[in-house]
Design an enzyme around this catalytic site. Structure first.
Site, PDB file in Angstrom:
ATOM      1  N   HIS A  61       0.853  -1.203   0.000  1.00 31.07           N
ATOM      2  CA  HIS A  61       0.000   0.000   0.000  1.00 31.07           C
ATOM      3  C   HIS A  61       0.876   1.237   0.000  1.00 31.07           C
ATOM      4  CE1 HIS A  61      -3.187   2.834   1.207  1.00 31.07           C
ATOM      5  NE2 HIS A  61      -4.030   1.905   0.822  1.00 31.07           N
ATOM      6  N   ILE A  67       1.821   4.789   1.648  1.00 34.06           N
ATOM      7  CA  ILE A  67       0.757   5.566   2.297  1.00 34.06           C
ATOM      8  C   ILE A  67       0.109   4.694   3.353  1.00 34.06           C
ATOM      9  CG2 ILE A  67      -1.455   6.734   1.987  1.00 34.06           C
ATOM     10  CD1 ILE A  67      -0.681   7.126  -0.962  1.00 34.06           C
ATOM     11  N   GLY A  70      -6.031   4.469   5.446  1.00 36.99           N
ATOM     12  CA  GLY A  70      -6.924   5.197   6.348  1.00 36.99           C
ATOM     13  C   GLY A  70      -7.569   4.301   7.381  1.00 36.99           C
ATOM     14  N   VAL A  71      -7.922   3.089   6.979  1.00 42.40           N
ATOM     15  CA  VAL A  71      -8.592   2.191   7.931  1.00 42.40           C
ATOM     16  C   VAL A  71      -7.653   1.811   9.077  1.00 42.40           C
ATOM     17  CG1 VAL A  71     -10.334   1.196   6.430  1.00 42.40           C
ATOM     18  CG2 VAL A  71      -8.047   0.221   6.451  1.00 42.40           C
ATOM     19  N   GLU A  75      -8.048   2.168  13.004  1.00 44.72           N
ATOM     20  CA  GLU A  75      -7.706   1.096  13.932  1.00 44.72           C
ATOM     21  C   GLU A  75      -6.834   1.628  15.076  1.00 44.72           C
ATOM     22  OE1 GLU A  75      -8.690  -1.917  14.333  1.00 44.72           O
ATOM     23  OE2 GLU A  75      -7.214  -2.542  15.831  1.00 44.72           O
TER      24      GLU A  75
END
Lengths: 172, 104
Positions: A61, A67, A70-71, A75
């Site tokens: 990623h 990067i 976002g998830v 978390e």
């Protein structure tokens, strides 16, 4: 930021990585809080996540541009939330070392609202903030925020669950 | 207690406005795919009624605090029976029928 274990008013706590492992069931590569500070048990707290180029998720990623997903920022926010409420359970039974906070940490119930403002890349130090609302049964609403320096990374609100002593997922 | 016809009519209108306001808030905050006007005042919110679940209860709790300044606690679960029961709870908590805009 205070390095003291207990802040001036005696209520703000700091947890290093080892203490966080005692509170949470999470482990590498899914433990995303390096340190928690200014924690008011059951109410609010701050956390640090140092993002390095060695994070396993950067392999995919993305292969050409690192990067932080976002998830995973969400978390990290949820894990800080767990530190804030698990530290309150720890306080309830201050005299006993036998408290199994990791077993009571529940799940993410809802991402009620979330907005991402800035990319998180290797070298960034994520400062997380979590503020718990009033619990309703085993559900707790929480306002969360993440920033790097003065720049807001993400902001929103989550719902987290608590697993009862009898197991289950915290939902009724 | 005797009330004039106008007072009673005014109260009934305030109550109807509040019921509709709560329905609109429910539809908006829970993302329900139903028109607010089609929710019955006594329709069960959970199970076979509006099919809400426990996560939605927390959403309603937060939404009531934000929009109506009323706190529903864990002990007040009976309030989640229907729109009427929710509104009864609001009226009891505030001691009066809050005046709200009829339409959102």
């Amino acid at each position: 930021m205070s390095d003291d274990l207990i802040g001036a008013d005696g209520r703000k706590l700091t947890f290093d990585a080892n203490q966080i492992r005692d509170l949470l069931p999470h482990r590498w590569p899914m433990l995303f809080v390096d340190r928690a500070y200014d924690v008011i048990p059951g109410k609010s707290g701050y956390g640090i996540k140092n993002v390095t180029v060695s994070e396993p998720y950067f392999a995919g990623h993305y292969p050409d541009q690192s990067i932080m997903p976002g998830v995973l920022i969400v978390e990290a926010m949820a894990q800080l939330t767990a530190v804030v409420y698990a530290s309150a359970w720890k306080e309830e039974v201050a005299d006993s070392d036998e408290v199994d906070t990791a077993g009571r940490v529940g799940y993410l119930g809802a991402i009620r609202q979330m907005k991402f403002n800035r990319l998180v890349v290797p070298g960034d130090q994520l400062i997380l903030k979590a503020e718990l609302g009033k619990a309703f049964g085993t559900l707790t609403p929480v306002t969360v925020q993440a920033s790097v320096g003065n720049e807001l990374v993400a902001k929103g609100s989550l719902t987290v669950t608590e697993r009862g002593s009898g197991g289950g997922n915290g939902l009724q | 207690m005797s009330q004039s016809y106008d007072e009673l009519l005014d109260q009934a209108q305030a109550r109807a406005s509040l019921n509709l306001r709560v329905k609109v808030l429910l539809v908006d905050s829970l993302g329900l795919e139903i028109q607010a006007e089609l929710i019955g005042d006594d329709q069960p919110l959970f199970g076979r009624g509006l099919e809400l679940d426990s996560l939605d209860t927390l959403e309603i709790v937060v939404m009531f605090e934000e929009h109506l300044s009323v706190t529903i606690s864990d002990d007040d679960r009976a309030a989640f029976g229907s729109v009427n029961k929710l509104v009864d709870f609001v009226v009891a908590a505030l001691g009066e029928i809050p005046r709200v805009e009829a339409l959102a």
